[in-house]
Design a protein around this motif. Structure first.
Motif, PDB file in Angstrom:
ATOM      1  N   MET A  11       0.844  -1.183   0.000  1.00  0.00           N
ATOM      2  CA  MET A  11       0.000   0.000   0.000  1.00  0.00           C
ATOM      3  C   MET A  11       0.883   1.238   0.000  1.00  0.00           C
ATOM      4  SD  MET A  11      -3.045  -1.023   2.698  1.00  0.00           S
ATOM      5  CE  MET A  11      -2.350   0.062   3.871  1.00  0.00           C
ATOM      6  N   GLN A  12       0.504   2.207  -0.784  1.00  0.00           N
ATOM      7  CA  GLN A  12       1.182   3.491  -0.756  1.00  0.00           C
ATOM      8  C   GLN A  12       0.475   4.345   0.285  1.00  0.00           C
ATOM      9  OE1 GLN A  12       3.912   4.485  -2.313  1.00  0.00           O
ATOM     10  NE2 GLN A  12       4.139   2.497  -3.298  1.00  0.00           N
ATOM     11  N   VAL A  13       1.201   4.772   1.281  1.00  0.00           N
ATOM     12  CA  VAL A  13       0.625   5.557   2.371  1.00  0.00           C
ATOM     13  C   VAL A  13       1.306   6.908   2.396  1.00  0.00           C
ATOM     14  CG1 VAL A  13       0.282   5.693   4.863  1.00  0.00           C
ATOM     15  CG2 VAL A  13       0.151   3.484   3.721  1.00  0.00           C
ATOM     16  N   ARG A  14       0.499   7.941   2.384  1.00  0.00           N
ATOM     17  CA  ARG A  14       1.028   9.295   2.503  1.00  0.00           C
ATOM     18  C   ARG A  14       0.962   9.683   3.978  1.00  0.00           C
ATOM     19  NH1 ARG A  14       1.323  13.535  -1.465  1.00  0.00           N
ATOM     20  NH2 ARG A  14       1.796  15.471  -0.372  1.00  0.00           N
ATOM     21  N   LEU A  15       2.120   9.912   4.587  1.00  0.00           N
ATOM     22  CA  LEU A  15       2.174  10.245   6.007  1.00  0.00           C
ATOM     23  C   LEU A  15       1.946  11.737   6.210  1.00  0.00           C
ATOM     24  CD1 LEU A  15       5.308   8.158   7.079  1.00  0.00           C
ATOM     25  CD2 LEU A  15       2.905   7.490   7.130  1.00  0.00           C
ATOM     26  N   ASN A  16       1.147  12.058   7.220  1.00  0.00           N
ATOM     27  CA  ASN A  16       0.945  13.463   7.562  1.00  0.00           C
ATOM     28  C   ASN A  16       2.116  13.944   8.426  1.00  0.00           C
ATOM     29  OD1 ASN A  16       0.429  12.818  10.315  1.00  0.00           O
ATOM     30  ND2 ASN A  16      -1.758  12.585   9.921  1.00  0.00           N
ATOM     31  N   LEU A  17       2.079  15.186   8.820  1.00  0.00           N
ATOM     32  CA  LEU A  17       3.182  15.785   9.574  1.00  0.00           C
ATOM     33  C   LEU A  17       3.444  15.052  10.884  1.00  0.00           C
ATOM     34  CD1 LEU A  17       5.225  18.115   9.565  1.00  0.00           C
ATOM     35  CD2 LEU A  17       3.513  19.525  10.693  1.00  0.00           C
ATOM     36  N   TYR A  18       2.390  14.712  11.602  1.00  0.00           N
ATOM     37  CA  TYR A  18       2.533  13.994  12.873  1.00  0.00           C
ATOM     38  C   TYR A  18       3.178  12.628  12.650  1.00  0.00           C
ATOM     39  CZ  TYR A  18       1.236  11.676  17.247  1.00  0.00           C
ATOM     40  OH  TYR A  18       1.259  10.982  18.432  1.00  0.00           O
ATOM     41  N   GLU A  19       2.702  11.910  11.643  1.00  0.00           N
ATOM     42  CA  GLU A  19       3.231  10.581  11.350  1.00  0.00           C
ATOM     43  C   GLU A  19       4.699  10.649  10.912  1.00  0.00           C
ATOM     44  OE1 GLU A  19      -1.264   9.270  10.046  1.00  0.00           O
ATOM     45  OE2 GLU A  19       0.212   9.738   8.499  1.00  0.00           O
ATOM     46  N   ARG A  20       5.048  11.680  10.170  1.00  0.00           N
ATOM     47  CA  ARG A  20       6.456  11.875   9.804  1.00  0.00           C
ATOM     48  C   ARG A  20       7.290  12.189  11.041  1.00  0.00           C
ATOM     49  NH1 ARG A  20       4.126  14.682   5.322  1.00  0.00           N
ATOM     50  NH2 ARG A  20       4.747  16.680   6.205  1.00  0.00           N
ATOM     51  N   GLY A  21       6.678  12.871  12.018  1.00  0.00           N
ATOM     52  CA  GLY A  21       7.363  13.132  13.288  1.00  0.00           C
ATOM     53  C   GLY A  21       7.674  11.849  14.037  1.00  0.00           C
ATOM     54  N   ILE A  22       6.776  10.876  13.956  1.00  0.00           N
ATOM     55  CA  ILE A  22       7.025   9.573  14.588  1.00  0.00           C
ATOM     56  C   ILE A  22       8.202   8.885  13.891  1.00  0.00           C
ATOM     57  CG2 ILE A  22       6.064   7.285  15.075  1.00  0.00           C
ATOM     58  CD1 ILE A  22       3.281   8.677  15.192  1.00  0.00           C
ATOM     59  N   VAL A  23       8.219   8.962  12.554  1.00  0.00           N
ATOM     60  CA  VAL A  23       9.336   8.396  11.789  1.00  0.00           C
ATOM     61  C   VAL A  23      10.639   9.061  12.228  1.00  0.00           C
ATOM     62  CG1 VAL A  23      10.382   8.194   9.487  1.00  0.00           C
ATOM     63  CG2 VAL A  23       7.942   7.725   9.797  1.00  0.00           C
ATOM     64  N   ASP A  24      10.644  10.388  12.298  1.00  0.00           N
ATOM     65  CA  ASP A  24      11.842  11.123  12.715  1.00  0.00           C
ATOM     66  C   ASP A  24      12.292  10.710  14.112  1.00  0.00           C
ATOM     67  OD1 ASP A  24      11.827  12.472  10.313  1.00  0.00           O
ATOM     68  OD2 ASP A  24      10.908  14.304  11.132  1.00  0.00           O
ATOM     69  N   SER A  25      11.348  10.524  15.009  1.00  0.00           N
ATOM     70  CA  SER A  25      11.689  10.117  16.367  1.00  0.00           C
ATOM     71  C   SER A  25      12.309   8.721  16.381  1.00  0.00           C
ATOM     72  CB  SER A  25      10.451  10.152  17.262  1.00  0.00           C
ATOM     73  OG  SER A  25      10.774   9.712  18.556  1.00  0.00           O
ATOM     74  N   LEU A  26      11.754   7.813  15.598  1.00  0.00           N
ATOM     75  CA  LEU A  26      12.319   6.472  15.518  1.00  0.00           C
ATOM     76  C   LEU A  26      13.769   6.519  15.034  1.00  0.00           C
ATOM     77  CD1 LEU A  26       9.236   4.603  14.023  1.00  0.00           C
ATOM     78  CD2 LEU A  26      10.310   4.108  16.233  1.00  0.00           C
ATOM     79  N   VAL A  27      14.050   7.426  14.101  1.00  0.00           N
ATOM     80  CA  VAL A  27      15.408   7.563  13.560  1.00  0.00           C
ATOM     81  C   VAL A  27      16.326   8.232  14.577  1.00  0.00           C
ATOM     82  CG1 VAL A  27      16.788   8.712  11.771  1.00  0.00           C
ATOM     83  CG2 VAL A  27      14.636   7.585  11.150  1.00  0.00           C
ATOM     84  N   GLU A  28      15.902   9.380  15.088  1.00  0.00           N
ATOM     85  CA  GLU A  28      16.768  10.195  15.944  1.00  0.00           C
ATOM     86  C   GLU A  28      16.909   9.660  17.366  1.00  0.00           C
ATOM     87  OE1 GLU A  28      15.127  14.132  15.670  1.00  0.00           O
ATOM     88  OE2 GLU A  28      15.365  14.164  13.488  1.00  0.00           O
TER      89      GLU A  28
END
Length: 107
Positions: A11-28
């Motif tokens: 599935m192609q999922v477009r992440l919103n700003l909050y969801e991208r923040g979760i991704v960033d947190s997982l990385v950082e």
């Protein structure tokens, strides 16, 4: 991912700003690579959207990691959320019977 006609389609999922923040947190904060982090968020995207953006991205990232560690699937998590919502809907609180009841203020 979903199966369609014998083929597994991502599935192609477009992440919103909050969801991208979760991704960033997982990385950082937790050392995930960008692709690992995005994959984890996409895997649990329905749960993330059901819970909403009330908590910090870091707290939500931590929850996703914990769910993955204990093997809780997104469907199992959604089922648990649904059960809690149904229980809360049925819970009418403590019955209040005021007719014929006297109240005293005690100091």
């Amino acid at each position: 991912m979903r199966e369609e006609g014998g083929y597994i389609m991502k599935m192609q999922v477009r992440l919103n700003l909050y969801e991208r923040g979760i991704v960033d947190s997982l990385v950082e904060d937790f050392g995930y690579t960008a692709s690992q982090a995005r994959e984890l968020v996409v895997q649990y995207i329905e749960v993330v959207r059901k819970l909403g953006g009330y908590d910090s991205c870091e707290l939500h990232a931590e929850r996703l990691i914990q769910a993955q560690k204990i093997g809780m699937s997104p469907n199992a998590w959604l089922d648990r959320i649904g059960l809690i919502e149904r229980e809360n809907y049925r819970d009418k609180g403590i019955p209040v019977h005021t007719k014929g009841t006297e109240f005293a203020v005690v100091r």
